[in-house]
Design a protein around this motif. Structure first.
Motif, PDB file in Angstrom:
ATOM      1  N   PRO A 245      64.544 -17.059  47.296  1.00  0.00           N
ATOM      2  CA  PRO A 245      64.311 -16.406  46.001  1.00  0.00           C
ATOM      3  C   PRO A 245      65.591 -16.046  45.263  1.00  0.00           C
ATOM      4  N   ALA A 246      66.570 -15.503  45.981  1.00  0.00           N
ATOM      5  CA  ALA A 246      67.822 -15.092  45.338  1.00  0.00           C
ATOM      6  C   ALA A 246      68.506 -16.264  44.656  1.00  0.00           C
ATOM      7  N   GLN A 247      68.384 -17.436  45.233  1.00  0.00           N
ATOM      8  CA  GLN A 247      69.026 -18.630  44.693  1.00  0.00           C
ATOM      9  C   GLN A 247      68.266 -19.170  43.486  1.00  0.00           C
ATOM     10  N   VAL A 248      66.942 -19.165  43.583  1.00  0.00           N
ATOM     11  CA  VAL A 248      66.103 -19.703  42.510  1.00  0.00           C
ATOM     12  C   VAL A 248      66.117 -18.796  41.282  1.00  0.00           C
ATOM     13  N   LEU A 249      66.132 -17.480  41.499  1.00  0.00           N
ATOM     14  CA  LEU A 249      65.981 -16.521  40.403  1.00  0.00           C
ATOM     15  C   LEU A 249      67.303 -16.018  39.836  1.00  0.00           C
ATOM     16  N   TYR A 250      68.420 -16.412  40.407  1.00  0.00           N
ATOM     17  CA  TYR A 250      69.729 -15.880  40.018  1.00  0.00           C
ATOM     18  C   TYR A 250      70.007 -16.130  38.539  1.00  0.00           C
ATOM     19  N   LYS A 251      70.188 -15.035  37.789  1.00  0.00           N
ATOM     20  CA  LYS A 251      70.510 -15.063  36.360  1.00  0.00           C
ATOM     21  C   LYS A 251      69.487 -15.834  35.531  1.00  0.00           C
ATOM     22  N   LYS A 252      68.235 -15.820  35.953  1.00  0.00           N
ATOM     23  CA  LYS A 252      67.179 -16.534  35.248  1.00  0.00           C
ATOM     24  C   LYS A 252      66.267 -15.566  34.495  1.00  0.00           C
ATOM     25  N   ASN A 253      65.668 -16.064  33.392  1.00  0.00           N
ATOM     26  CA  ASN A 253      64.524 -15.375  32.799  1.00  0.00           C
ATOM     27  C   ASN A 253      63.342 -15.613  33.721  1.00  0.00           C
ATOM     28  N   ILE A 254      62.491 -14.600  33.893  1.00  0.00           N
ATOM     29  CA  ILE A 254      61.389 -14.729  34.849  1.00  0.00           C
ATOM     30  C   ILE A 254      60.067 -14.357  34.191  1.00  0.00           C
ATOM     31  N   LEU A 255      59.102 -15.254  34.317  1.00  0.00           N
ATOM     32  CA  LEU A 255      57.720 -14.979  33.924  1.00  0.00           C
ATOM     33  C   LEU A 255      56.872 -15.052  35.181  1.00  0.00           C
ATOM     34  N   ALA A 256      56.205 -13.958  35.527  1.00  0.00           N
ATOM     35  CA  ALA A 256      55.415 -13.898  36.756  1.00  0.00           C
ATOM     36  C   ALA A 256      53.929 -13.771  36.436  1.00  0.00           C
ATOM     37  N   MET A 257      53.131 -14.540  37.169  1.00  0.00           N
ATOM     38  CA  MET A 257      51.679 -14.503  37.029  1.00  0.00           C
ATOM     39  C   MET A 257      51.093 -14.098  38.375  1.00  0.00           C
ATOM     40  N   ARG A 258      50.408 -12.967  38.417  1.00  0.00           N
ATOM     41  CA  ARG A 258      49.807 -12.508  39.670  1.00  0.00           C
ATOM     42  C   ARG A 258      48.314 -12.821  39.674  1.00  0.00           C
ATOM     43  N   GLY A 259      47.814 -13.245  40.817  1.00  0.00           N
ATOM     44  CA  GLY A 259      46.387 -13.530  40.921  1.00  0.00           C
ATOM     45  C   GLY A 259      46.001 -13.883  42.335  1.00  0.00           C
ATOM     46  N   SER A 260      44.693 -14.108  42.544  1.00  0.00           N
ATOM     47  CA  SER A 260      44.229 -14.554  43.857  1.00  0.00           C
ATOM     48  C   SER A 260      44.299 -16.071  43.945  1.00  0.00           C
ATOM     49  N   PHE A 261      44.074 -16.754  42.789  1.00  0.00           N
ATOM     50  CA  PHE A 261      44.130 -18.218  42.733  1.00  0.00           C
ATOM     51  C   PHE A 261      43.273 -18.834  43.842  1.00  0.00           C
ATOM     52  N   ARG A 262      42.060 -18.339  43.971  1.00  0.00           N
ATOM     53  CA  ARG A 262      41.185 -18.714  45.087  1.00  0.00           C
ATOM     54  C   ARG A 262      39.830 -19.204  44.579  1.00  0.00           C
ATOM     55  N   PRO A 263      39.800 -20.361  43.917  1.00  0.00           N
ATOM     56  CA  PRO A 263      40.897 -21.270  43.606  1.00  0.00           C
ATOM     57  C   PRO A 263      41.466 -20.974  42.225  1.00  0.00           C
ATOM     58  N   VAL A 264      42.509 -21.712  41.864  1.00  0.00           N
ATOM     59  CA  VAL A 264      43.088 -21.582  40.531  1.00  0.00           C
ATOM     60  C   VAL A 264      42.097 -22.162  39.526  1.00  0.00           C
ATOM     61  N   THR A 265      41.819 -21.422  38.439  1.00  0.00           N
ATOM     62  CA  THR A 265      40.795 -21.813  37.476  1.00  0.00           C
ATOM     63  C   THR A 265      41.405 -22.136  36.104  1.00  0.00           C
ATOM     64  N   LYS A 266      40.544 -22.562  35.187  1.00  0.00           N
ATOM     65  CA  LYS A 266      40.994 -22.814  33.815  1.00  0.00           C
ATOM     66  C   LYS A 266      41.514 -21.537  33.165  1.00  0.00           C
ATOM     67  N   VAL A 267      40.926 -20.396  33.526  1.00  0.00           N
ATOM     68  CA  VAL A 267      41.399 -19.118  32.991  1.00  0.00           C
ATOM     69  C   VAL A 267      42.835 -18.852  33.434  1.00  0.00           C
TER      70      VAL A 267
END
Length: 482
Positions: A245-267
């Motif tokens: 994570p530290a390498q991927v997110l370093y000095k990046k803009n971050i948009l996070a989506m939280r969910g169950s994704f069980r399963p991932v839907t059109k919504v």
């Protein structure tokens, strides 16, 4: 439960560090090299002290001078030395030397290995606690190709000498586990903390590879790190390999989506697309310097009592197929997630969420453990220019669409809610698709398990085919179609 060792006495059947090193030394077939940079030769020291090391150690070295290190392993990208790339170069180079200098005819039964670490311990001002890469490349059969275990660590101790000793114990645990616990990777991962405490060390990434680990799903190994309390967050990419994570997110803009994704839907995907469009429209957000994270909390994975690993992999499989980076965290509260991101970047951050999650943010019960209560949490959540993109909810009884304009929160939270809303922290997603708002993951999951018709239309393109082909989420076609 912490394991207490007195001298070399073993309690609860956990071998001491010395006995682990001695068992390796007494195995006549195990033979290899140690290359350690940045924290002394702490791992190999344990093998020297255990006795019988001449039958195990072909070479031990530390290329501390940068010019020497570059001459041996090549010049690192951006002049950095504590990287996964440098570690892998070390592992491969040392194995090649063994193969070149030791005759297989003379040593037909030898199991060659190379152990390496490249670390930075705590700095003088103690503002940077240090981190490192640790790896082990080894054979389990002289005629087989090499296996490899690579992990990233973050030191928690505030003394360089203690960090060095901790690294040495971890190295012994890694080598011992690789040779004697390789048939049970979950227990192998747990054993990394033998004779160590979670307060000493964090392991936040691990990858297994090689012929003996062909059956290992590294995403599941990532889950073990969070499940066992070794770290609070792990990440894997669309290819299924674990990421730091530290390498991927370093000095990046971050948009996070939280969910169950069980399963991932059109919504889920509509919320993602609309949130991304709003985020990219921000003046200070460069799309080329932005990472989008689909996050699942450990508490969500435990929603039915205990973690179902097959269910977890099903969710991961679908999100990876859609080209997404997935993060598993132990941060139930959003402010903790934002604090975690803030360790790696000072750039813009945003959260995309539905009405239910937003209501939870304004629920005081989640902040009773904080001395400052919900105000402290909101200070941590919004102290930087964080924005929340709110996806509406369709009230089927009234037919009303619930947005930030008509959302009802607890009376005590009303003024706090208005403050953040009026200051532009909460942004409505207005151009939503009203035709899909009544789609819920739990209903889709029920239909899949009950073999009902119609759930396919609720999922993004290609997802239903993957569920059927791979029989995800308990899918089975029981009925005979006429």
């Amino acid at each position: 439960m912490a394991i207490i060792l007195k001298g070399d006495q073993e309690i609860n059947s956990v071998p001491s560090t010395k006995s682990k090193a001695l068992r390796i030394n007494l195995n006549a077939n195990i033979y290899g090299t140690f290359a350690e940079i940045g924290a002394g030769q702490e791992t190999v020291r344990n093998f020297f002290r255990a006795g019988g090391a001449s039958g195990t150690i072909a070479k031990a070295m530390s290329a501390y001078d940068k010019d020497f290190s570059d001459a041996i392993y090549g010049v690192g990208k951006n002049g950095r030395y504590v990287t996964e790339t440098r570690l892998k170069k070390m592992l491969v180079h040392e194995i090649e030397l063994i193969e070149d200098r030791l005759s297989r005819n003379k040593h037909p039964d030898k199991l060659f290995f190379s152990y390496a670490n490249t670390v930075a311990t705590i700095n003088f001002s103690k503002k940077f606690k240090g981190h490192g890469w640790v790896g082990f490349r080894f054979q389990l059969d002289p005629l087989e190709d090499y296996n490899e275990i690579v992990l990233h660590i973050r030191f928690k101790e505030t003394d360089a000498r203690l960090q060095q000793e901790t690294l040495g114990i971890l190295g012994v645990n890694l080598i011992y586990g690789a040779f004697y616990m390789n048939d049970n990777p979950k227990e192998l991962v747990k054993s990394f903390y033998d004779n160590l405490d979670k307060d000493q060390l964090e392991i936040d990434m691990i990858n297994f590879s090689g012929p003996r680990f062909m059956y290992v799903d590294n995403r599941l190994m990532s889950l073990q790190l969070v499940k066992n309390g070794m770290t609070n967050a792990v990440m894997f990419g669309p290819d299924g390999n674990n990421l730091l994570p530290a390498q991927v997110l370093y000095k990046k803009n971050i948009l996070a989506m939280r969910g169950s994704f069980r399963p991932v839907t059109k919504v889920n995907m509509d919320m993602f697309e609309k949130s991304k469009a709003l985020f990219f429209a921000e003046k200070k957000v460069d799309p080329e310097n932005t990472k989008v994270i689909f996050e699942i909390t450990l508490s969500n994975l435990r929603a039915e009592g205990k973690i179902n690993e097959r269910d977890f992999l099903d969710r991961a499989e679908l999100l990876c197929s859609l080209g997404q980076n997935v993060m598993i965290t132990d941060y139930q509260e959003y402010f903790k997630l934002v604090e975690y991101f803030s360790e790696f970047t000072k750039e813009r951050m945003a959260l995309g969420m539905g009405v239910y999650n937003l209501i939870q943010i304004f629920d005081e019960k989640y902040y009773r453990h904080l001395s400052g209560g919900i105000l402290e949490a909101f200070g941590k959540l919004f102290y930087r220019d964080l924005k929340v993109y709110m996806y509406p909810y369709h009230d089927q009884e009234s037919g009303e669409y619930i947005t930030s304009e008509n959302l009802k929160v607890h009376p005590r939270m009303k003024e706090l809610y208005k403050f953040f809303k009026n200051n532009g922290k909460l942004v409505n997603i207005d151009d939503f698709d009203p035709k899909i708002l009544d789609i819920f993951s739990r209903e889709v999951l029920r239909m899949i398990k009950c073999d009902e018709d119609g759930w396919e239309a609720m999922l993004p393109e290609g997802v239903s085919e993957m569920i059927k082909t791979n029989r995800l989420f308990g899918f089975t076609r029981k009925r005979i179609k006429k």
